[in-house]
Motif scaffolding. Structure first.
Motif, short mmCIF file in Angstrom:
data_model
loop_
_atom_site.label_atom_id
_atom_site.label_comp_id
_atom_site.label_asym_id
_atom_site.label_seq_id
_atom_site.Cartn_x
_atom_site.Cartn_y
_atom_site.Cartn_z
N LEU A 1 -15.71 -95.87 -45.25
CA LEU A 1 -14.54 -96.23 -45.00
C LEU A 1 -14.30 -95.28 -46.15
CD1 LEU A 1 -12.19 -97.56 -44.12
CD2 LEU A 1 -12.67 -99.38 -45.14
N VAL A 2 -14.42 -94.98 -47.44
CA VAL A 2 -13.52 -94.05 -48.17
C VAL A 2 -13.34 -92.60 -48.06
CG1 VAL A 2 -13.58 -93.87 -50.81
CG2 VAL A 2 -13.63 -96.37 -50.05
N GLN A 3 -14.50 -92.65 -47.18
CA GLN A 3 -14.97 -90.89 -47.10
C GLN A 3 -13.70 -90.59 -46.29
OE1 GLN A 3 -16.35 -87.99 -48.57
NE2 GLN A 3 -14.92 -87.56 -47.17
N GLY A 4 -13.63 -91.65 -45.02
CA GLY A 4 -12.59 -91.83 -44.36
C GLY A 4 -11.35 -91.79 -44.67
N ILE A 5 -10.95 -92.37 -45.56
CA ILE A 5 -9.73 -92.23 -46.20
C ILE A 5 -9.47 -90.70 -46.72
CG2 ILE A 5 -8.30 -93.34 -48.51
CD1 ILE A 5 -9.95 -96.26 -47.53
N GLY B 1 -6.51 -87.49 -45.69
CA GLY B 1 -5.88 -86.98 -46.83
C GLY B 1 -4.97 -88.46 -47.85
N ALA B 2 -5.20 -89.77 -47.45
CA ALA B 2 -5.01 -90.50 -48.03
C ALA B 2 -4.67 -90.41 -49.25
CB ALA B 2 -4.92 -92.09 -47.66
N LEU B 3 -5.95 -90.12 -49.84
CA LEU B 3 -6.67 -90.29 -51.22
C LEU B 3 -6.47 -88.29 -52.14
CD1 LEU B 3 -8.54 -92.94 -52.12
CD2 LEU B 3 -6.76 -92.63 -53.27
N LEU B 4 -6.03 -88.06 -52.86
CA LEU B 4 -5.90 -87.23 -53.70
C LEU B 4 -7.26 -86.85 -54.16
CD1 LEU B 4 -3.25 -87.21 -56.02
CD2 LEU B 4 -3.37 -85.97 -53.60
N PRO B 5 -7.97 -85.38 -54.02
CA PRO B 5 -9.59 -85.16 -53.74
C PRO B 5 -9.45 -85.18 -55.81
CG PRO B 5 -8.28 -83.66 -52.27
CD PRO B 5 -6.97 -84.35 -52.96
N GLY B 6 -11.12 -85.69 -55.40
CA GLY B 6 -10.94 -85.61 -56.76
C GLY B 6 -10.88 -87.55 -57.40
N ALA B 7 -10.17 -88.08 -56.85
CA ALA B 7 -10.04 -89.64 -57.78
C ALA B 7 -11.98 -90.16 -57.23
CB ALA B 7 -9.53 -90.21 -56.29
N ASP B 8 -11.53 -90.71 -58.46
CA ASP B 8 -12.46 -91.79 -58.67
C ASP B 8 -12.70 -93.22 -57.88
OD1 ASP B 8 -14.71 -93.01 -59.63
OD2 ASP B 8 -13.98 -93.40 -62.16
N PHE C 1 -8.77 -106.90 -57.38
CA PHE C 1 -8.65 -105.24 -56.44
C PHE C 1 -7.44 -104.77 -56.64
CE2 PHE C 1 -12.65 -107.67 -55.73
CZ PHE C 1 -13.95 -106.33 -55.93
N GLY C 2 -6.50 -105.75 -56.46
CA GLY C 2 -4.98 -105.00 -56.09
C GLY C 2 -5.04 -103.51 -57.27
N ASP C 3 -4.89 -103.57 -58.14
CA ASP C 3 -4.88 -102.84 -59.56
C ASP C 3 -5.62 -101.50 -59.12
OD1 ASP C 3 -2.65 -104.54 -60.86
OD2 ASP C 3 -3.98 -105.12 -62.76
N VAL C 4 -6.70 -101.95 -58.90
CA VAL C 4 -7.28 -100.82 -58.56
C VAL C 4 -6.93 -100.02 -57.51
CG1 VAL C 4 -10.12 -100.17 -57.66
CG2 VAL C 4 -9.62 -102.18 -59.01
N VAL C 5 -6.45 -100.06 -56.46
CA VAL C 5 -5.89 -100.36 -55.37
C VAL C 5 -4.60 -98.97 -55.61
CG1 VAL C 5 -4.54 -99.74 -53.22
CG2 VAL C 5 -6.89 -101.69 -53.92
N ARG C 6 -3.70 -99.94 -55.98
CA ARG C 6 -2.19 -99.00 -56.77
C ARG C 6 -2.70 -98.41 -58.09
NH1 ARG C 6 -0.94 -104.74 -56.23
NH2 ARG C 6 -1.24 -104.97 -58.67
N THR C 7 -3.28 -98.10 -58.55
CA THR C 7 -3.83 -97.03 -59.55
C THR C 7 -4.29 -96.16 -59.45
OG1 THR C 7 -5.41 -98.70 -60.25
CG2 THR C 7 -4.10 -98.79 -61.84
N PRO D 1 -4.89 -92.82 -56.98
CA PRO D 1 -3.58 -91.01 -55.99
C PRO D 1 -3.01 -91.75 -54.68
CG PRO D 1 -5.49 -90.82 -57.42
CD PRO D 1 -5.95 -91.82 -57.23
N PHE D 2 -2.96 -92.95 -54.03
CA PHE D 2 -2.71 -92.69 -53.25
C PHE D 2 -1.45 -91.93 -52.61
CE2 PHE D 2 -5.33 -96.52 -52.64
CZ PHE D 2 -5.83 -96.12 -51.61
N GLN D 3 -1.68 -90.99 -51.35
CA GLN D 3 -0.16 -90.05 -51.12
C GLN D 3 -0.40 -90.67 -49.28
OE1 GLN D 3 2.57 -89.31 -52.60
NE2 GLN D 3 3.17 -89.10 -50.74
N LEU D 4 -0.05 -91.42 -48.92
CA LEU D 4 0.01 -91.55 -47.39
C LEU D 4 0.80 -90.54 -46.67
CD1 LEU D 4 -0.26 -95.17 -46.61
CD2 LEU D 4 -2.45 -93.67 -47.06
N PRO D 5 -0.16 -90.27 -45.85
CA PRO D 5 0.34 -88.38 -44.31
C PRO D 5 1.50 -89.75 -43.65
CG PRO D 5 -1.43 -88.42 -45.10
CD PRO D 5 -1.94 -89.47 -45.48
#
Length: 563
Positions: free
Chosen positions: A350-354, A358-365, A403-409, A411-415
């Protein structure tokens, strides 16, 4: 853009709200943590976010125009904004007082080039609906137009007079605010605010062009032509312009009106299943989908008795095609990965699909995100809405806190189109749960996942061959590249790029400068406030002087280039 004098008050009001909200956020979330008062900021964050959202809600309702659209847009940006804001704004409705009919008449006649009495056989002065950009009236076509169209009852959408200027002013204010945010590292590290503003501007421009909406309606009708369960109103092109849109009146039972459906002998649970299937077909197969399927935009139309036993006894009738989405090849591939991962409850996939969409910047942990999804699937995966309602609310709260802080911190940028997909799926699940408390969205998605699996199976051999070819090519070139690298070291021709290290040093220098400026600002401001009670002149001078370090902190100059 030069703001017209008559609209300057509106422009300044939007900027004043943004500036005050930004200053408050800076004080609590940047300055206080730097002086050891992080606990104060964290304890008050939720209440502060709610207050900001409520003030914006009131501002949007008062101003109308694009501000209501901004609020609706913000309520869906779960990737950018905290939940306190998105929750407060999700109920913002696009309902405003109607424009006097005399003004609507003048605007419509100017667009159509003739009196309303000549354009229509009858025109209801009372609007069916009034929104921030326009309002709708029922009307009846003239006998000649009705014969040509095959129907007489229509709904006429007319844009509010002066809406173009209001949109221009609102977009100018939003671009200015986005420019401010691009200089605030707390924001710019996570989101491209100017890009978001341009995305919203493009969507808004399309929405106020009724000819664009008419073209969307016809395209949607063409793609649904083979499905007897879907209906779309016809466009009366002879009575449509960029600011006036005349459509067949297809008003029927509102899809969320469970009592009316049952009274008509229609099973709401069957409607839920058909609606979900229709929306997921648009999203995962046709690629052109209705991005605003809220209950006001979808009717259930009973069919008259027909000799065709195969014909469904009712149809889903869609209206309002101002907000439509498309799924391009890259997005479709990413969605396939997401769909398969959700069906298989595979958090890593699922994370790979995200990442693929392009919803996550490359290199994000993404390790913590994978863990969050794994926990979500393990506890709530496969549950229907009725089952979810039985879960102790404290479980949801604990999960959100963990997990809320994990998601919000991250680098999400939804197309844009992915954002529209999220909106469409969210509205779909909400409507379906209203129709059927036992509705299980997982069961509706699984048939599409099965088709994707069959499609993926056909490409498996091709993908394996491609990967083997890529590995073989790399292995073939590897000895030559190693030899060239060793030769370069021996001849002294290999250079090391230190620019990244230099940029990091520049960044540290800027952070130190901004930290010092923040401390000076706080000392001057607090000192001025305290001294004002005994020496008003000196206190005001100190407060005014605090503006200089504040500007240095909010809008840091680019670090000098190191030599």
């Amino acid at each position: 853009m030069a703001v017209p004098s008559g609209s300057r008050a509106r422009y300044r009001r939007i900027l004043r709200f943004a500036a005050l909200s930004l200053a408050q956020t800076w004080w609590y979330d940047l300055f206080l943590p730097r002086v050891g008062l992080r606990g104060v900021a964290e304890r008050t964050r939720s209440a502060r976010m709610q207050r900001i959202a409520r003030r914006f809600h009131a501002l949007a309702v008062d101003l109308g125009g694009l501000m209501i659209k901004v609020g609706q847009f913000m309520s869906s940006r779960l990737d950018v904004l905290p939940p306190e804001i998105t929750k407060e704004l999700e109920g913002l409705q696009d309902e405003v007082p109607p424009v006097p009919f005399a003004e609507i008449r003048a605007a419509a006649e100017a667009q159509l080039g003739m009196p309303l009495e000549r354009a229509y056989d009858w025109f209801d002065e009372t609007p069916v609906a009034a929104a921030s950009l326009g309002q709708a009236h029922r009307a009846r076509l003239t006998p000649a137009d009705a014969t040509l169209s095959g129907f007489g009852a229509v709904v006429v959408k007319v844009q509010r007079p002066g809406i173009d200027e209001i949109v221009d002013v609102d977009l100018a204010a939003l671009r200015r605010v986005a420019g401010w945010l691009s200089h605030v590292r707390l924001v710019s590290d996570r989101v491209d605010a100017p890009a978001l503003a341009e995305e919203f501007a493009a969507t808004s421009r399309e929405e106020i062009d009724y000819l664009h909406e008419a073209q969307n309606a016809e395209r949607f009708a063409d793609e649904a032509a083979g499905n007897p369960a879907i209906a779309v109103p016809q466009v009366v092109w002879e009575r449509s312009t960029r600011k006036v849109l005349t459509l067949e009146d297809v008003t029927a039972i509102k899809i969320s009106d469970v009592a009316a459906l049952r009274a008509a002998g229609i099973d709401p649970s069957e409607v839920a299943h058909a609606f979900a299937t229709t929306m997921f077909t648009q999203l995962f197969r046709t690629g052109f989908f209705h991005a605003d399927p809220h209950p006001g935009n979808v009717f259930v139309t009973p069919r008259p008795a027909s000799a065709d036993a195969a014909a469904p006894p009712w149809t889903l009738t869609f209206i309002d095609f101002g907000m439509m989405g498309t799924v391009d090849a890259r997005l479709r591939a990413g969605l396939r990965t997401v769909l398969l991962a959700v069906t298989a409850r595979d958090s890593k996939r699922l994370v790979q699909g995200i990442l693929d969409v392009g919803a996550l910047l490359p290199g994000a942990d993404t390790r913590d995100l994978e863990r969050a999804y794994a926990t979500l699937f393990a506890r709530f995966g496969g549950m229907g809405f009725a089952q979810l309602r039985e879960v102790d609310p404290r479980e949801f709260r604990d999960f959100a806190e963990e997990f809320g802080d994990v998601v919000r911190t991250l680098p999400f940028q939804l197309p844009e189109n992915f954002l529209l997909i999220v909106r469409a799926m969210s509205l779909t699940s909400g409507v379906c749960s209203t129709l059927d408390a036992e509705f299980n969205i997982w069961e509706s998605i699984e048939p599409f996942a099965g088709q994707v699996l069959r499609d993926e199976g056909g490409n498996l051999v091709k993908d394996v061959v491609g990967q083997i070819s890529a590995v073989a090519s790399t292995a073939w070139r590897l000895p030559q590249r190693l030899d060239a690298l060793i030769t370069g070291f021996e001849e002294g021709t290999v250079s090391v790029d230190m620019s990244r290290l230099e940029r990091r040093l520049d960044r540290l220098e800027r952070v130190a400068t901004r930290g010092l400026s923040a401390v000076v600002f706080g000392i001057l401001l607090i000192g001025g406030i305290l001294l004002r009670a005994t020496d008003e002149v000196f206190g005001v001078v100190l407060m005014a002087a605090s503006v200089v370090p504040l500007v240095t902190t909010l809008f840091p100059m680019t670090g000098r280039r190191r030599r």
